[in-house]
Design a protein around this motif. Structure first.
Motif, PDB file in Angstrom:
ATOM      1  N   ASP A  80      -2.416   3.013  -5.359  1.00  0.00           N
ATOM      2  CA  ASP A  80      -2.261   2.519  -3.997  1.00  0.00           C
ATOM      3  C   ASP A  80      -1.518   3.517  -3.129  1.00  0.00           C
ATOM      4  N   ASP A  81      -1.657   3.318  -1.819  1.00  0.00           N
ATOM      5  CA  ASP A  81      -0.973   4.139  -0.813  1.00  0.00           C
ATOM      6  C   ASP A  81      -1.247   5.614  -1.052  1.00  0.00           C
ATOM      7  N   ARG A 131      -6.665   3.805  -0.222  1.00  0.00           N
ATOM      8  CA  ARG A 131      -6.272   2.477  -0.694  1.00  0.00           C
ATOM      9  C   ARG A 131      -4.837   2.250  -0.233  1.00  0.00           C
ATOM     10  N   GLY A 182      -1.652  -0.496  -0.032  1.00  0.00           N
ATOM     11  CA  GLY A 182      -1.079  -1.736  -0.536  1.00  0.00           C
ATOM     12  C   GLY A 182       0.290  -1.981   0.066  1.00  0.00           C
ATOM     13  N   ARG A 225      -3.757  -5.799   2.160  1.00  0.00           N
ATOM     14  CA  ARG A 225      -4.332  -4.597   1.573  1.00  0.00           C
ATOM     15  C   ARG A 225      -5.411  -4.075   2.516  1.00  0.00           C
ATOM     16  N   GLY A 251      -8.497  -0.721   2.782  1.00  0.00           N
ATOM     17  CA  GLY A 251      -9.185   0.367   2.109  1.00  0.00           C
ATOM     18  C   GLY A 251     -10.250   0.952   3.005  1.00  0.00           C
ATOM     19  N   ILE A 288     -10.720  -2.930  -1.456  1.00  0.00           N
ATOM     20  CA  ILE A 288      -9.332  -3.389  -1.420  1.00  0.00           C
ATOM     21  C   ILE A 288      -8.835  -3.952  -2.739  1.00  0.00           C
ATOM     22  N   PRO A 300      -7.151  -4.337  -6.032  1.00  0.00           N
ATOM     23  CA  PRO A 300      -6.231  -3.477  -6.781  1.00  0.00           C
ATOM     24  C   PRO A 300      -6.725  -3.166  -8.188  1.00  0.00           C
TER      25      PRO A 300
END
Length: 327
Positions: free
Chosen positions: A13-14, A32, A34, A191, A193, A247, A249
């Protein structure tokens, strides 16, 4: 290659993951978001429709900003006549992002109640500006594209066609999701993406595509330029992506790219991390206040203090007016 060639640790993420599909002459990025986007939106407590739109803008900014090799800032900003009159996303290279929105709460509520809460409905008509600021000693570059009832995805397509004449496709997705960690209560969090594709063949003759304006042809006439088969295939593959894949995870960026391009082979590069970080500080806010005249500063005084709240991070700064008095 029959799978993702991954010489680096998974992006997670991030982060933005650059990639190439050489068989299709593609270059692209997957983002992505989060905790970073959840922190940005959580600070503002915007209505969900506004949060979704701003998160799309942050994802788009991350995709574009991280592709630019420069020291400085990339700023995406909309100004329009819709319920959401302004979005501002500030990317400070190489990794920091902050964002805020301005909107008419009543108009947003009415739009949502009437089912007009798509991005294009909330934005209305106006323009989208993308600015590259490389510092005080360098020229600023700004590109502008109309917002004429289009989504941010569609506006981005128009921007790259107009400013760089590069066939480009963008996919964006946002949702508030429920996560369940063992031993903890379920938590809701935002979230976001996105997928960014550009067709960059060695021969510029191959980049012509149907989006080109037909010039002086009669109204309604479509351009006769045929798109390259590789670009047609790439767009078709991108069109198969579901929003939840962007999105989820549990679906990493590498997994998503494998699903899309495993038959063609895809090569990924080192992920670029993203952090939510504001550029404001007590010193910078104090310098801004000091730049006003004494009369203007006097108008800022309420209950004997001067207070300033950052629109991006909601941090409140409080000053004694005497701090600005000169001897």
């Amino acid at each position: 290659m029959s799978a993702v060639d991954r010489p680096f640790a998974p992006a997670g993420d991030d982060a933005v993951l650059p990639f190439a599909v050489e068989a299709l002459d593609l270059r692209g990025r997957v983002v992505r978001l989060g905790p970073a986007i959840d922190t940005i939106l959580g600070r503002h407590h915007y209505p969900p429709a506004v949060s979704r739109l701003l998160a799309e803008a942050v994802a788009l900014t991350a995709l574009i900003g991280t592709s630019m090799k420069f020291e400085g800032r990339f700023i995406l900003q909309t100004q329009s006549d819709g319920p959401v009159s302004m979005l501002v996303v500030d990317f400070d290279a190489p990794d920091a992002v902050r964002a805020c929105a301005r909107f008419d709460a009543g108009a947003v509520a009415e739009a949502v109640a009437a089912g007009r809460d798509r991005p294009e409905d909330l934005l209305g008509r106006g323009h989208l500006a993308m600015t590259v600021d490389q510092g005080a000693h360098m020229s600023r570059y700004q590109g502008i594209v109309e917002l004429d009832g289009r989504s941010l995805e569609e506006a981005a397509h128009g921007y790259f066609l107009q400013s760089e004449q590069i066939p480009t496709r963008v996919r964006l997705a946002v949702a508030e999701v429920l996560t369940r960690d063992p031993g903890h209560e379920p938590q809701r969090g935002w979230r976001a993406g996105g997928l960014f594709l550009q067709f960059l063949p060695d021969s510029s003759e191959r980049t012509g595509h149907r989006d080109l304006h037909p010039g002086d042809a009669p109204a309604g006439t479509a351009a006769s330029v045929e798109e390259d088969d590789a670009w047609v295939e790439a767009q078709s593959l991108a069109g198969t992506i579901e929003d939840d894949e962007l999105i989820d995870p549990a679906v990493g960026a590498e997994t998503l790219l494998y699903r899309l391009f495993h038959e063609r082979g895809v090569r990924v590069f080192e992920p670029q991390p993203l952090v939510e970080r504001c550029r404001c500080s007590r010193d910078s806010v104090k310098a801004m206040i000091a730049s006003f005249s004494p009369a203007e500063r006097l108008d800022m005084v309420e209950n004997g203090r001067i207070g300033v709240t950052c629109e991006f991070c909601s941090t409140h700064y409080d000053f004694d007016p005497q701090e600005f008095e000169t001897e």
